[in-house]
Every structure is written in structure tokens, then in C-alpha cells.
Design an enzyme around this catalytic site. Structure first.
Site, PDB file in Angstrom:
ATOM      1  N   ILE A   1       0.848  -1.185   0.000  1.00 57.88           N
ATOM      2  CA  ILE A   1       0.000   0.000   0.000  1.00 57.88           C
ATOM      3  C   ILE A   1       0.886   1.237   0.000  1.00 57.88           C
ATOM      4  CG2 ILE A   1      -0.234   0.122   2.523  1.00 57.88           C
ATOM      5  CD1 ILE A   1      -3.218   0.959   1.976  1.00 57.88           C
ATOM      6  N   CYS A   2       0.391   2.310  -0.601  1.00 59.41           N
ATOM      7  CA  CYS A   2       1.081   3.604  -0.576  1.00 59.41           C
ATOM      8  C   CYS A   2       0.016   4.664  -0.338  1.00 59.41           C
ATOM      9  CB  CYS A   2       1.867   3.837  -1.865  1.00 59.41           C
ATOM     10  SG  CYS A   2       0.861   3.879  -3.361  1.00 59.41           S
ATOM     11  N   GLN A   3       0.177   5.853  -0.865  1.00 56.89           N
ATOM     12  CA  GLN A   3      -0.816   6.896  -0.659  1.00 56.89           C
ATOM     13  C   GLN A   3      -1.976   6.794  -1.641  1.00 56.89           C
ATOM     14  OE1 GLN A   3      -0.561   8.903   2.026  1.00 56.89           O
ATOM     15  NE2 GLN A   3      -2.627   9.593   1.587  1.00 56.89           N
TER      16      GLN A   3
ATOM     17  N   MET B   1      -3.729   4.629   0.816  1.00 58.52           N
ATOM     18  CA  MET B   1      -4.232   5.111   2.099  1.00 58.52           C
ATOM     19  C   MET B   1      -5.384   6.095   1.908  1.00 58.52           C
ATOM     20  SD  MET B   1      -2.951   3.548   4.674  1.00 58.52           S
ATOM     21  CE  MET B   1      -3.521   4.625   5.999  1.00 58.52           C
TER      22      MET B   1
END
Length: 114
Positions: A73-75, A102
Site C-alpha cells: 500500500i502507498c498513498q 491510504m
């Protein structure tokens, strides 16, 4: 090790992508390792509970945990897709990513911790 959690129902266009429901269930059950590839300052302001931080800027697929499947996961989904591609090149087929990042996790009401 069982990879049944990665069995697809047939609806998703991209088998490398985890949807919110799958990720929420896996986080609750502890069946996947969540790896957040954002930078430490981003991770520090909120992340999925029990996630590991392996920033993309220094990402090495060899550092990914191997005891259970991994969700990246990242932004917003771009960096996690990049990390996924690197993991695939390194031979990992037990890795997927949450394309909503996120931003999507928070929008859907997913748990966030500091």
C-alpha cells in the site's frame, strides 16, 4: 503455506489488485502482511495497524516478509504498483497491492493508527 486468500472470484479485472473488503478482512484476521511503501514521514502520520514500512525509495523485494502473503500500500496506488512490479521481477508471486492506497483506505473507513 496456503494462498487461498489470493483466489479470485472472477470479477476483478486485475488479479494483482486487492479490494477494500478483502484487505479489511485480511487485516482483521492477520492473514496477510501489509507493507506500506510510503516514506517514513508519511507512515508516521497514519498507517494500517501492524503494517511494516519499507519505503519505495529504498525498496528491496528481498526484504519482504515470507511467512504469509503480502499486500503493498502507498498513498494513492502508484508506488505500491511499482513495488509490486519489482517483487514480481524478483520472483514473488504471493504479493498484491491495494490500488486505492491510504486515501482509499481512509475514505472507506479503514482503521488507521499512528
Amino acid at each position: 503455506m496456503s494462498f487461498n486468500m489470493f483466489a479470485r472470484s472472477g470479477q476483478a479485472a486485475d488479479p494483482d489488485v486487492v479490494d477494500f473488503g478483502e484487505l479489511e478482512e485480511a487485516v482483521s484476521a492477520g492473514t496477510w502482511t501489509v507493507v506500506d511503501v510510503r516514506e517514513p514521514h508519511e507512515f508516521a502520520v497514519g498507517h494500517i495497524p501492524n503494517a511494516l514500512n519499507l519505503p519505495l525509495s529504498s525498496f528491496d523485494p528481498k526484504e519482504l516478509p515470507q511467512d504469509k502473503p503480502v499486500v503493498l500500500i502507498c498513498q494513492a496506488g502508484g508506488r505500491s504498483k511499482n513495488a509490486l512490479n519489482r517483487a514480481r521481477v524478483a520472483g514473488r508471486d504471493d504479493v498484491r497491492h491495494y490500488a486505492g492506497g491510504m486515501n482509499g483506505w481512509r475514505t472507506q473507513g479503514g482503521d488507521v493508527t499512528l
